[in-house]
Design a protein around this motif. Structure first.
Motif, mmCIF file in Angstrom:
data_model
loop_
_atom_site.group_PDB
_atom_site.id
_atom_site.type_symbol
_atom_site.label_atom_id
_atom_site.label_comp_id
_atom_site.label_asym_id
_atom_site.label_seq_id
_atom_site.Cartn_x
_atom_site.Cartn_y
_atom_site.Cartn_z
ATOM 1 N N ILE A 52 0.869 -1.171 0.000
ATOM 2 C CA ILE A 52 0.000 0.000 0.000
ATOM 3 C C ILE A 52 0.901 1.215 0.000
ATOM 4 C CG2 ILE A 52 -1.769 1.248 1.274
ATOM 5 C CD1 ILE A 52 -2.586 -1.348 2.541
ATOM 6 N N THR A 53 0.576 2.208 -0.817
ATOM 7 C CA THR A 53 1.354 3.442 -0.825
ATOM 8 C C THR A 53 0.546 4.533 -0.175
ATOM 9 O OG1 THR A 53 2.385 2.820 -2.891
ATOM 10 C CG2 THR A 53 2.517 5.106 -2.286
ATOM 11 N N LEU A 54 1.179 5.222 0.777
ATOM 12 C CA LEU A 54 0.554 6.379 1.397
ATOM 13 C C LEU A 54 1.147 7.617 0.760
ATOM 14 C CD1 LEU A 54 0.782 5.305 5.104
ATOM 15 C CD2 LEU A 54 -1.307 5.687 3.866
ATOM 16 N N ALA A 55 0.299 8.507 0.278
ATOM 17 C CA ALA A 55 0.786 9.757 -0.310
ATOM 18 C C ALA A 55 0.005 10.894 0.299
ATOM 19 C CB ALA A 55 0.597 9.716 -1.827
ATOM 20 N N PRO A 56 0.572 12.098 0.272
ATOM 21 C CA PRO A 56 -0.173 13.215 0.844
ATOM 22 C C PRO A 56 -1.465 13.435 0.084
ATOM 23 C CG PRO A 56 2.090 13.827 0.436
ATOM 24 C CD PRO A 56 1.886 12.510 -0.201
ATOM 25 N N ASN A 57 -2.506 13.750 0.806
ATOM 26 C CA ASN A 57 -3.805 13.965 0.214
ATOM 27 C C ASN A 57 -3.777 15.173 -0.698
ATOM 28 O OD1 ASN A 57 -6.285 13.010 -0.073
ATOM 29 N ND2 ASN A 57 -6.985 13.514 1.988
ATOM 30 N N GLY A 58 -4.413 15.068 -1.841
ATOM 31 C CA GLY A 58 -4.486 16.225 -2.723
ATOM 32 C C GLY A 58 -3.197 16.474 -3.459
ATOM 33 N N ASP A 59 -2.260 15.533 -3.328
ATOM 34 C CA ASP A 59 -1.003 15.722 -4.040
ATOM 35 C C ASP A 59 -1.094 15.000 -5.375
ATOM 36 O OD1 ASP A 59 2.292 14.378 -3.743
ATOM 37 O OD2 ASP A 59 1.681 16.347 -4.467
ATOM 38 N N SER A 60 -0.716 15.665 -6.447
ATOM 39 C CA SER A 60 -0.659 14.920 -7.707
ATOM 40 C C SER A 60 0.603 14.092 -7.657
ATOM 41 C CB SER A 60 -0.614 15.884 -8.890
ATOM 42 O OG SER A 60 0.454 16.759 -8.745
ATOM 43 N N MET A 61 0.533 12.867 -8.164
ATOM 44 C CA MET A 61 1.693 11.986 -8.057
ATOM 45 C C MET A 61 2.896 12.647 -8.719
ATOM 46 S SD MET A 61 1.002 9.686 -6.165
ATOM 47 C CE MET A 61 1.987 8.265 -6.046
ATOM 48 N N PRO A 62 4.046 12.543 -8.093
ATOM 49 C CA PRO A 62 5.221 13.195 -8.690
ATOM 50 C C PRO A 62 5.552 12.583 -10.032
ATOM 51 C CG PRO A 62 5.813 11.866 -6.790
ATOM 52 C CD PRO A 62 4.336 11.904 -6.834
ATOM 53 N N LEU A 63 6.031 13.400 -10.914
ATOM 54 C CA LEU A 63 6.353 12.944 -12.263
ATOM 55 C C LEU A 63 7.748 12.346 -12.234
ATOM 56 C CD1 LEU A 63 5.639 12.775 -15.208
ATOM 57 C CD2 LEU A 63 6.551 15.047 -15.523
ATOM 58 N N GLU A 64 7.814 11.035 -12.351
ATOM 59 C CA GLU A 64 9.112 10.377 -12.220
ATOM 60 C C GLU A 64 9.484 9.722 -13.510
ATOM 61 O OE1 GLU A 64 9.058 8.481 -7.882
ATOM 62 O OE2 GLU A 64 10.372 7.537 -9.368
ATOM 63 N N ILE A 65 10.673 10.030 -14.025
ATOM 64 C CA ILE A 65 11.170 9.305 -15.188
ATOM 65 C C ILE A 65 12.555 8.809 -14.844
ATOM 66 C CG2 ILE A 65 11.750 9.421 -17.621
ATOM 67 C CD1 ILE A 65 9.827 11.737 -17.875
ATOM 68 N N ALA A 275 -3.264 11.843 4.659
ATOM 69 C CA ALA A 275 -2.676 10.811 3.800
ATOM 70 C C ALA A 275 -3.760 10.147 2.970
ATOM 71 C CB ALA A 275 -1.962 9.772 4.646
ATOM 72 N N ALA A 276 -3.422 9.780 1.755
ATOM 73 C CA ALA A 276 -4.303 8.983 0.902
ATOM 74 C C ALA A 276 -3.610 7.655 0.663
ATOM 75 C CB ALA A 276 -4.544 9.704 -0.423
ATOM 76 N N ALA A 277 -4.298 6.543 0.901
ATOM 77 C CA ALA A 277 -3.684 5.228 0.775
ATOM 78 C C ALA A 277 -4.191 4.548 -0.480
ATOM 79 C CB ALA A 277 -4.001 4.380 1.993
ATOM 80 N N ARG A 278 -3.253 3.970 -1.234
ATOM 81 C CA ARG A 278 -3.642 3.299 -2.475
ATOM 82 C C ARG A 278 -2.955 1.945 -2.532
ATOM 83 N NH1 ARG A 278 -4.324 8.165 -4.933
ATOM 84 N NH2 ARG A 278 -2.129 8.652 -4.608
ATOM 85 N N PRO A 279 -3.730 0.863 -2.728
ATOM 86 C CA PRO A 279 -3.068 -0.433 -2.895
ATOM 87 C C PRO A 279 -2.384 -0.508 -4.253
ATOM 88 C CG PRO A 279 -5.444 -0.670 -3.073
ATOM 89 C CD PRO A 279 -5.187 0.758 -2.806
ATOM 90 N N ILE A 280 -1.270 -1.222 -4.277
ATOM 91 C CA ILE A 280 -0.534 -1.353 -5.538
ATOM 92 C C ILE A 280 -0.785 -2.723 -6.112
ATOM 93 C CG2 ILE A 280 1.727 -1.304 -6.595
ATOM 94 C CD1 ILE A 280 2.735 0.327 -4.384
ATOM 95 N N TRP A 281 -1.449 -2.787 -7.227
ATOM 96 C CA TRP A 281 -1.592 -4.047 -7.950
ATOM 97 C C TRP A 281 -0.614 -3.968 -9.098
ATOM 98 C CZ3 TRP A 281 -4.180 -6.933 -4.884
ATOM 99 C CH2 TRP A 281 -5.334 -6.501 -4.258
ATOM 100 N N GLN A 282 0.481 -4.692 -8.978
ATOM 101 C CA GLN A 282 1.513 -4.468 -9.984
ATOM 102 C C GLN A 282 1.117 -4.972 -11.353
ATOM 103 O OE1 GLN A 282 4.582 -6.218 -7.629
ATOM 104 N NE2 GLN A 282 5.753 -4.323 -7.771
#
Lengths: 422, 424
Positions: A52-65, A275-282
Motif C-alpha cells: 500500500i502506498t501512502l501519499a499526501p492527500n491532494g497531491d498529484s503523483m510526482p512525475l518520475e522518469i 494521507a491517501a492510501a492506495r493499494p498497488i496491484w503491480q
C-alpha cells in the motif's frame, strides 16, 4: 445410424469442419494470450500480501522518469515523519509486515558527464521506540533488494547506495565517491551498489535525514510504502470498491473487520492526517490496462467470426439437405418423427463442429506461439482450458448454422419427395 | 466449480421437475400448444425474475421484492395444488382454467427460481478480476453445467411422469411439498423483516427448521426423481421372445423400438440422478470448514496452576490444550514457538484459541502459517501473543524452569470467550 449417415458426403463435411477450424484457431490464439494475463491478475488479487502506498492527500503523483522526479519541490504537500508510529495504532496493526518512508529529490551529478539523477531518502532498519521487534525501512519490505557492499546506517551523513544501472554508467564501486550539485556541491561516498530491478537502479539511495537536510525539509516525507498481510479479494471487497454507498451497516462492519487491502488502506487513512492510501496491484496496473482492450477485441472478433462461420455452415447444410431429401422422405415415411430427423442432422452438425473445434484449437495453439515469438520474443504458455471453451463455441457455431436449414426438413413431404417431383 | 454447479442445481431443479411434470400432463400431451405455452410462461418468468433482482438493489427494497416474488410462487403453487386435487379437469371450461393456472404457476416458480439464483450468486464472486482467466471460465462453466443438469432432470421427469396419472400426481405432490416448505419459510421471514407480521419465537423456530429442510431439499428432489424413474421402469413395455415372434413384422419393430426407448430413458434417468448426487455430496464434503487439531486435556495441579513443559511444545507446531473450568466450560488455548529474528528460536506464544471478534472457531496451523478458521486471515507469527485485530487473545502466563505456568483462575476468566458447555 448416425455413423452411417455421417459417412455420406464426407467432402462437404470436411469443408464445414475447415470453416469452423479457421474460426476456432483465431479464437484460441486470442484467448490463450489474454488468459495468461488474466490468470496472473487473478493470482495477484488472491494473494495474501500487498503493498500500500501512502501519499499526501491532494497531491498529484510526482512525475518520475528513470527515478528522477521532475516536479519542483515548492508547493508540494508533505507527510510528517513524526506521524509514522501512528501506522502501528490501527486495528490491523498485527498485519503490518513493515513500512518504509521515502523522500525523492532531483539532483544533478557534478563532474564529467553532467546529468540529472534522483536522490531517494529512506530508512533502512530503524527501530521504533516502544516496539521491540519492529523495524522501519526498506530492508523489511523489500527482501529482494540486493546490495553489493554494505547498507548505510540510518544515522549516516555521507554514505549512499548507488543503483546498479547508474553505477555501471558512471563506473562507481563501493568505496568510491559521487559529487552532486544541489545546487550547492555535495560529496557523498558510495558504500554499496543496489540492484532492485526497479526505478531505484537508476538513482542514489541515501539515509532519510541526509536527504531531508539537503532538501531543506526536516522531518518531511513524500510517500510511505506499507507492506501488509491481507486476505484475498472477494465479493464484499469488490462491492466496497465499486459501490460503497450500498453497503449495509452489517456489511460495513464485516468489511472493516476483515483484512482486505481496502480495509487496511482505509484505516491507514484514518490514522494518518492528510494521507491517501492506495493499494498497488503491480500486474493489474501494468498489463491489466492493455489486457482490457485485448479482451474487448477478442469478444468482437469472436462474434464476427461466429456469424461468418455460421453463415458458411448454413449454406453447406442447405445443400446437404437438398441432396438427401429422398432419404429424409423415406425416414418420415417409415415413421420417424420430425424431432428425430432434426436430431439426426443436428447431431451430425455438432460432431462436425466438435471436430473442427479440436483441429482449430491445436492450430490456434501454434498460431499463438508464433505471435508470442514475434511480439514478445518468447514462448507463450498454453492454457488447456481454451480447448473445451473453443470446442463448445465450435459446436454452437455448427448448431447455429444448422437452425435455418433445419426448417427445410419440416417442409419436405415424403410423398412428393419419393415420387420425384422435387 | 462444484459450488457454482450446486448453486444452479439448487435454484433450478425444483422448477425443472415441476415443469417436466406439468408438461407430462394428459392435456399438455394432447396438443403441442399447451406445452409451448408452459415454455413461454417459464421463459417470461425467468426473465422477469432476473430483471426484478437486478432492479431491486439491496437492503429493504430487495427484501420487499423477494417477498413479492416468493408470494407469487407460493400463491401459484397453492392455486395449482387446490385445482389439481379438487377439480377434475374433465369438463371443458375447467380445462382452459387448468391450463392457465398451470402456466401461471410455472411462470411464478420460474421467476422465483431466477431470483433465488441471483440471490445465491450475490455473495459469491466468480473470480478476483473481470478479465478472462481460467478461474472465471471454470466457474462460469460450472454454472452452465448446473443449469444443463437441472434441465436434464426436468426432461427425464417429463418422460417418466407420462407413464401414469397416479405416479405423476404423487411426484408432483412430493416436489411441491419440497418447494412449499422452504419457500414459505423464506416468505414468512421476509414478511417478519418488513414488519408486516410480528416476529415471534415460534415463527422464527419454524423458519430455522425449514432452513434445515432447505439444505436437504436437493437430495430429496433427486430421491423423488429416482422413485418416479423406478416406477416408470417397472411399468415399461416388455414382451417375451415368443410374443415378439408372433407379431407381424411392423408391429414387432414398433414394440422393440418402444422397449429400447424406455430402456434408454431409464438409463438417462439413472445417469442424471447419479450425477446430481455426486455433485451435491462432493460439494458438501469440499465445503466443510477445516478441522481443528486435537486438543490435549490438561488439569490444574493442587496449587491451582496448569503446567505445560516447554520441551513438549518446542517443535514449532501448534499445540492445542483444553481445560475444563469449575463451572463446566471448556476453554481451549494453544502454545506455539515462534521463529525469532534471523531465524533463531523466538518466544513461546501462549494464547486462547479464540479471537475477540470472531469468537471461538479457533486457529489452524497449515504450511507454517497460522490461519483463523472463522475469517480465513493469515496471522503474522511474530505478532502472536499481542492483542488486537484478528489475533488470538493473549493468555496470562509465567515461565519458570522450562515450564509454562497458567493459573486456573485466569483460564476461568477466559471461559467467557468460549461458547461450548462441557460435553457430558
Amino acid at each position: 445410424m448416425i455413423r452411417q449417415s455421417f459417412m455420406r458426403g464426407r467432402r462437404r463435411k470436411a469443408l464445414a469442419a475447415a470453416t469452423i477450424a479457421l474460426a476456432a484457431s483465431l479464437i484460441t490464439a486470442l484467448m490463450n494470450l489474454s488468459i495468461g494475463v488474466g490468470d496472473k491478475m487473478a493470482k495477484e488479487m488472491k494473494s495474501y500480501g500487498a503493498n500500500i502506498t501512502l501519499a499526501p492527500n491532494g497531491d498529484s503523483m510526482p512525475l518520475e522518469i528513470g527515478g528522477v522526479d521532475y516536479n519542483p519541490l515548492k508547493g508540494q504537500v508533505f507527510l510528517e515523519e513524526k506521524d509514522l508510529p501512528k501506522i502501528l495504532d490501527i486495528f490491523w496493526r498485527n498485519n503490518i509486515l513493515g513500512f518504509a518512508p521515502f523522500l525523492r529529490i532531483p539532483a544533478e551529478l557534478d563532474g564529467p558527464g553532467r546529468r540529472p539523477a534522483g536522490l531517494i531518502g529512506t530508512r533502512f532498519e530503524l527501530p521504533l521506540p516502544g516496539e521491540e521487534d519492529f523495524r522501519v525501512g526498506v530492508k523489511a519490505i523489500n527482501p529482494f533488494w540486493r546490495v553489493d557492499g554494505r547498507w548505510p546506517e540510518d544515522g549516516e551523513r555521507t554514505g549512499v547506495l548507488a543503483g546498479a544501472t547508474l553505477a555501471r554508467e558512471l563506473g562507481l564501486a563501493p568505496g568510491g565517491e559521487v559529487r552532486l550539485k544541489l545546487p550547492r556541491p555535495v560529496r557523498l561516498s558510495v558504500v554499496g551498489i543496489l540492484s532492485t530491478g526497479g526505478p531505484e537502479d537508476a538513482a542514489l539511495v541515501a539515509p532519510l535525514p541526509l536527504v531531508q537536510e539537503l532538501a531543506g525539509l526536516p522531518g518531511k516525507l513524500q510517500t510511505v510504502s506499507v507492506s501488509a498481510m491481507t486476505v484475498p479479494e472477494d465479493g464484499l471487497s469488490r462491492k466496497t470498491r465499486d459501490d460503497p454507498d450500498t453497503l449495509s451497516s452489517l456489511e460495513y462492519d464485516r468489511w472493516y473487520c476483515t483484512a482486505y487491502v481496502s480495509s487496511i488502506a482505509h484505516q491507514l487513512e484514518e490514522a494518518l492526517p492528510n494521507a491517501a492510501a492506495r493499494p498497488i496491484w503491480q500486474v493489474a496496473a501494468g498489463e491489466g490496462a492493455v489486457i482490457d482492450k485485448i479482451q474487448l477485441l477478442m469478444i468482437v472478433v469472436t462474434i464476427a467470426v461466429f456469424i461468418a462461420s455460421a453463415l458458411g455452415i448454413s449454406s453447406l447444410m442447405v445443400t446437404t439437405i437438398m441432396e438427401r431429401s429422398r432419404e429424409i422422405g423415406l425416414m418420415k415415411a417409415l415413421g420417424a418423427s420430425e424431432a428425430e430427423v432434426h436430431a439426426l442432422f443436428l447431431t451430425e452438425s455438432a460432431i462436425v463442429g466438435a471436430g473442427g473445434g479440436v483441429a482449430g484449437g491445436l492450430a490456434g495453439a501454434a498460431v499463438s506461439q508464433v505471435i508470442g515469438f514475434s511480439v514478445f520474443g518468447s514462448t507463450v504458455p498454453f492454457h488447456f482450458v481454451t480447448i473445451p471453451v473453443v470446442v463448445f463455441i465450435s459446436i454452437l457455431i455448427a448448431l447455429a448454422g444448422s437452425i435455418m436449414p433445419s426448417r427445410l426438413i419440416a417442409r419436405l413431404d415424403p410423398a412428393e419427395v419419393l415420387h420425384g417431383r422435387r | 466449480m462444484t459450488s457454482f454447479l450446486v448453486i444452479a442445481v439448487r435454484a433450478f431443479m425444483p422448477f425443472a421437475l415441476v415443469a417436466g411434470a406439468l408438461l407430462a400432463s394428459p392435456s399438455a400431451r394432447k396438443t403441442r400448444k399447451a406445452g409451448r405455452r408452459v415454455f413461454a410462461g417459464a421463459a417470461l418468468g425467468l426473465a422477469a425474475g432476473g430483471a426484478l433482482h437486478f432492479l431491486a438493489g439491496s437492503g429493504r427494497h430487495l427484501t420487499a421484492v423477494r417477498v413479492a416474488v416468493d408470494g407469487a410462487a407460493v400463491a401459484g403453487l397453492l392455486a395449482y395444488a387446490l385445482f389439481f386435487l379438487f377439480a377434475t379437469p374433465a369438463r371443458r371450461g375447467l380445462r382452459k382454467a387448468h391450463s392457465k393456472i398451470a402456466v401461471g404457476f410455472a411462470a411464478a416458480l420460474a421467476a422465483a427460481s431466477a431470483f433465488s439464483l441471483l440471490d445465491l450468486l450475490a455473495g459469491q464472486v466468480m473470480s478476483a478480476t473481470t478479465v478472462v482467466n481460467t478461474e472465471l471460465i471454470v466457474n462460469e462453466s460450472g454454472l452452465l453445467l448446473g443449469v444443463l443438469l437441472a434441465a436434464a432432470s426436468g426432461a427425464v421427469a417429463a418422460r417418466a411422469a407420462s407413464r401414469g396419472e397416479r405416479s405423476r400426481a404423487a411426484f408432483l405432490l412430493a416436489v411441491c411439498a419440497l418447494i412449499l416448505v422452504p419457500r414459505g419459510a423464506q416468505l414468512l421471514l421476509g414478511l417478519m423483516r418488513l414488519d408486516v407480521i410480528e416476529a415471534s419465537a415460534g415463527r422464527l423456530s419454524f423458519v430455522a427448521r425449514a432452513g434445515l429442510l432447505d439444505a436437504a431439499a436437493p437430495y430429496l428432489d433427486v430421491l423423488a426423481l429416482a422413485g418416479l424413474s423406478i416406477f416408470f421402469f417397472g411399468r415399461r413395455e416388455s414382451h417375451s421372445g415368443d410374443e415378439l415372434a408372433a407379431m407381424p413384422a411392423a408391429r414387432r419393430r414398433q414394440a422393440s423400438a418402444r422397449t429400447d426407448s424406455d430402456a434408454r430413458w431409464t438409463k438417462a434417468a439413472a445417469c442424471v440422478c447419479a450425477a446430481l448426487l455426486l455433485a451435491l455430496s462432493y460439494n458438501a464434503y469440499a465445503s466443510r470448514p477445516p478441522l481443528l487439531s486435537r486438543a490435549l486435556p490438561v488439569s490444574a495441579g493442587a496449587d491451582g496452576l496448569v503446567r505445560v513443559r516447554i520441551a513438549d511444545v518446542d517443535d514449532g507446531e501448534l499445540h492445542r490444550f483444553i481445560y475444563r473450568t469449575a463451572e463446566g466450560r471448556d476453554v481451549r488455548f494453544f502454545l506455539l514457538r515462534k521463529t525469532g529474528e534471523r531465524g533463531g528460536p523466538g518466544q513461546i506464544a501462549v494464547v486462547y484459541d479464540a479471537c475477540m471478534m470472531c469468537g471461538d472457531r479457533g486457529y489452524i496451523h497449515r504450511k507454517h502459517e497460522v490461519y483463523c478458521v472463522a475469517c480465513n486471515v493469515r496471522i503474522l507469527k511474530p505478532s502472536l501473543g499481542k492483542p488486537g485485530g484478528c489475533n488470538p487473545i493473549p493468555l496470562e502466563h509465567r515461565v519458570e524452569d522450562g515450564v509454562v505456568l497458567i493459573s486456573a483462575a485466569e483460564l476461568g476468566k477466559g471461559a467467557v470467550h468460549f461458547t461450548q458447555a462441557g460435553a457430558g
